[in-house]
Scaffold this active site. Sequence first.
Site, PDB file in Angstrom:
ATOM      1  N   TRP A   1       9.877  -0.093 -10.602  1.00  0.00           N
ATOM      2  CA  TRP A   1      10.081   0.889  -9.530  1.00  0.00           C
ATOM      3  C   TRP A   1      11.443   0.618  -8.896  1.00  0.00           C
ATOM      4  O   TRP A   1      11.713  -0.514  -8.480  1.00  0.00           O
ATOM      5  CB  TRP A   1       8.968   0.732  -8.503  1.00  0.00           C
TER       6      TRP A   1
ATOM      7  N   ASP B   1       2.309  -6.067  -7.294  1.00  0.00           N
ATOM      8  CA  ASP B   1       2.381  -4.793  -6.587  1.00  0.00           C
ATOM      9  C   ASP B   1       1.323  -3.890  -7.211  1.00  0.00           C
ATOM     10  O   ASP B   1       1.430  -3.522  -8.384  1.00  0.00           O
ATOM     11  CB  ASP B   1       3.780  -4.185  -6.737  1.00  0.00           C
TER      12      ASP B   1
ATOM     13  N   ALA C   1      -0.248  -0.356  -6.558  1.00  0.00           N
ATOM     14  CA  ALA C   1      -0.140   0.876  -5.777  1.00  0.00           C
ATOM     15  C   ALA C   1      -1.069   1.970  -6.270  1.00  0.00           C
ATOM     16  O   ALA C   1      -1.159   3.020  -5.637  1.00  0.00           O
ATOM     17  CB  ALA C   1       1.311   1.384  -5.813  1.00  0.00           C
TER      18      ALA C   1
ATOM     19  N   LYS D   1      -1.871   6.466  -2.587  1.00  0.00           N
ATOM     20  CA  LYS D   1      -2.318   7.262  -3.729  1.00  0.00           C
ATOM     21  C   LYS D   1      -3.827   7.387  -3.784  1.00  0.00           C
ATOM     22  O   LYS D   1      -4.372   8.492  -3.847  1.00  0.00           O
ATOM     23  CB  LYS D   1      -1.798   6.652  -5.037  1.00  0.00           C
TER      24      LYS D   1
END
Length: 394
Positions: free
Chosen positions: A127, A208, A210, A243
């Site tokens: 990202w 991470d 997400a 999300k």
Amino acid sequence: MFEHLKEKPADKIIALGQAFREDPRETKIDLGVGVYKNPEGVTPVMRAVKAAEKRLWEEETTKSYTALAGDPAFTGAMADLVLGDAVPRENVATLATPGGTGAVRQAFDLVRMANPGARVFVSDPTWPNHLSILAYLGVEVVNYRYFDSATCAVDFDGMMADLEGVRAGDVVLLHGCCHNPTGANLTMPEWRAVVERLNAAGALPMIDIAYQGFGDGLEADAAAVRYVAANCPEVLIAASCSKNFGIYRERTGILMAVMQEAGLRTLTQANLAYLNRQTYSFPPDHGARLVSMVLTDDTLRADWQAELEDVRQGMLKLREQLAAELQRLSGSDRFGFIAQHRGMFSRLGATPEQVERLRADHGIYMIGDSRINIAGLNDKTVPILAKALIDAGV
């Protein structure tokens, strides 16, 4: 003073979204910005979140501050969601943050405080904001190979070879599931090999996550995170609620520091609270309150999980449709990886020139590295995209 400021590079994803909005073509397709959209192109408020919001409006009696580290009901519920029973809660320090990005930023700051000389190993690609934040903080970045553009799968041999360079005190940034931007994930045997490598080197894994619930399901998507947390001396975990709860604009996230030595929790927790105080004082609470209400109410949680599963299944169906249509048009199975990837994103392997041709000739907007947001498609646009990809020579 202001005349001494320097121009900063524009965020490519945000710039792409602006270009899409300015495009007058009615047939244009936005596959760039990473938000979930339903078949009508809307990012909906989830049913359970809307119900919780109504209840909160009726029951909330104050807008006073929460704790520096966030409301314990939120941090506890999120620790349960992500970690399950992998580690005792007395081994976990938690911090409510403005979104997953806030959690990532606070994690990097905690690393700098604990070990100013730490290097951060980052997957190639990752990202973009990971790299941007690290550059801003002046942290040394080391790339490790991750994605094989020829096969559109994980280059695990390359990854493990590059992780040979990890030293004690380094941090290795990993994506918990639904790798962004590629959609290609490690298998559990590969996760176990990575953990063995990092433990042998004395490096700290930072995960991470997400997109929990967008890949193979809530529990399956957390399996790797839980394995790492249970088998490494220390772990940092940045999780986002944007999300899987659909609350992007509420900026709701959490940073968890997991340690096998429970005696370090008090010290770590105090440092996390200190970071919040120096950055923005108290974290936002509205989204966090909604999340904790949904996760701790049996009826709301069941409805949320059902809707999240519908979202996940819808994206899997779109992946299968796109892969099948590309196979039909190309007479080749070279796009089969699209059905194998997980989450919102896949990297198609198109060149920047082909990506530009898709935008100019067909009004199809994707990131320059050919990352597409699967959730930007629907039954009508899948064949349009497939034909355009073949026409562009992808």
